[in-house]
Design an enzyme around this catalytic site. Structure first.
Site, PDB file in Angstrom:
ATOM      1  CG  ASP A  67     -15.554   6.818 -23.320  1.00 61.41           C
ATOM      2  OD1 ASP A  67     -16.499   6.282 -22.693  1.00 61.41           O
ATOM      3  OD2 ASP A  67     -14.407   6.349 -23.349  1.00 61.41           O
ATOM      4  CG  ASN A 136      -4.133   3.132 -25.146  1.00 58.74           C
ATOM      5  OD1 ASN A 136      -4.925   3.266 -24.214  1.00 58.74           O
ATOM      6  ND2 ASN A 136      -4.385   3.573 -26.361  1.00 58.74           N
ATOM      7  CG  HIS A 138      -7.771   4.867 -23.630  1.00 63.85           C
ATOM      8  ND1 HIS A 138      -8.140   4.098 -24.712  1.00 63.85           N
ATOM      9  CD2 HIS A 138      -8.390   4.300 -22.563  1.00 63.85           C
ATOM     10  CE1 HIS A 138      -8.949   3.144 -24.309  1.00 63.85           C
ATOM     11  NE2 HIS A 138      -9.109   3.235 -23.011  1.00 63.85           N
ATOM     12  CD  GLU A 143      -7.347   5.820 -28.130  1.00 61.83           C
ATOM     13  OE1 GLU A 143      -6.625   5.471 -27.177  1.00 61.83           O
ATOM     14  OE2 GLU A 143      -8.074   5.035 -28.757  1.00 61.83           O
TER      15      GLU A 143
HETATM   16  P1  PGA Z   1     -11.386  -1.930 -18.811  1.00 66.05           P
HETATM   17  O1  PGA Z   1     -11.189  -0.705 -19.790  1.00 66.05           O
HETATM   18  O2  PGA Z   1     -12.024  -1.398 -17.591  1.00 66.05           O
HETATM   19  O3  PGA Z   1     -12.296  -2.873 -19.575  1.00 66.05           O
HETATM   20  O4  PGA Z   1     -10.027  -2.505 -18.543  1.00 66.05           O
HETATM   21  C1  PGA Z   1     -10.536   0.437 -19.351  1.00 66.05           C
HETATM   22  C2  PGA Z   1     -10.367   1.390 -20.519  1.00 66.05           C
HETATM   23  O5  PGA Z   1     -10.048   0.944 -21.629  1.00 66.05           O
HETATM   24  O6  PGA Z   1     -10.533   2.611 -20.316  1.00 66.05           O
END
Ligand code: PGA
Length: 246
Positions: A67, A136, A138, A143
């Protein structure tokens, strides 16, 4: 699903790198999709060290971006590709021609998404998918509310993702508002998946991901149905699951 609970983030990173290396030794021409974010950073550092020591080569691998933000220039400081390149790609031997990067400055989102999906199809699908877990739920920028059959597409970031991404770029106003992401459909077809979850701030979402119902309000719950899934979680994130599986 295989669950590995490690004592801390360092052990999680070592375990993750070890599994990636084993995978590449077994399948040297792997098509890799590797998440950015803070969680995989320890794994990348260990992969780079292993490459430097001659323990692994990525020369025959391909890499597809999971992404990125959308509607930003290719050299924008917030480019997730640039982040991945700095931490990993530029430090190992993946040939440039084996890399599929999102054109985050494309003026035709639909065509850009179709191009990347076609590139994955031409490569024969994803062999190894390494994911982080969004606070959250995702996966990539899929999302909450994302259809499990969703294709690769441009999305508007949720308020929660903007908030959690502010830690990377300064403040919430600095976070781009749009993202481009491989869709859940193509991610769920990956032949092997590694999910990395670290830190006590992830305990709640980790529990919901694997102990609650499968629902697209928490996209990560789709992983309950994922083939060949290995989850590496540190004790801080595992919460009560760590005591049950220790
Ligand atoms: P992080 O992000 O590894 O910085 O916790 C994970 C994500 O948001 O997919």
């Amino acid at each position: 699903m295989k669950l590995i609970v490690t004592k801390d983030y360092e052990a999680l990173s070592t375990r993750a790198a070890g599994l990636v290396i084993e995978h590449i030794q077994q399948y040297p021409s792997s098509v890799l999709v590797l998440a950015t974010g803070n969680t995989p950073l320890g794994m990348f550092a260990r992969l780079v060290n292993a490459y430097r020591r001659g323990e692994v080569s990525f020369h025959n691998c391909s890499l597809v971006e999971l992404d990125d933000y959308f509607n930003i220039s290719l050299d924008d400081r917030r480019s997730l590709y640039k982040w991945l390149a700095a931490e990993f790609i530029n430090q190992v031997d993946i040939p440039a021609e084996n890399i599929v990067r999102f054109n985050t400055a494309s003026t035709d989102a639909k065509e850009e998404c179709a191009r990347v999906e076609q590139a994955i199809a031409n490569l024969g699908g994803i062999d190894l998918l390494v994911l982080g877990l969004g606070p959250n739920g995702h996966l990539g920028f899929n999302e909450p509310g994302s259809d499990f059959e969703s294709a690769t597409r441009v999305i508007t970031l949720s308020a929660a993702s903007i908030k959690s991404s502010a830690q990377y770029w300064g403040k919430e106003e600095d976070v781009p508002r749009q993202g481009i992401t491989l869709g859940l459909k193509i991610l769920s077809a990956a032949r092997h998946t590694l999910l990395l979850v670290g830190g006590k701030q992830k305990t709640q979402i980790f529990n919901s991901t694997f102990q609650g119902p499968v629902t697209n309000s928490i996209p990560a719950t789709i992983l309950q149905q994922q083939q060949n899934l290995t989850v590496i979680v540190d004790k801080a994130a595992a919460g009560n699951i760590s005591t049950r599986s220790a």
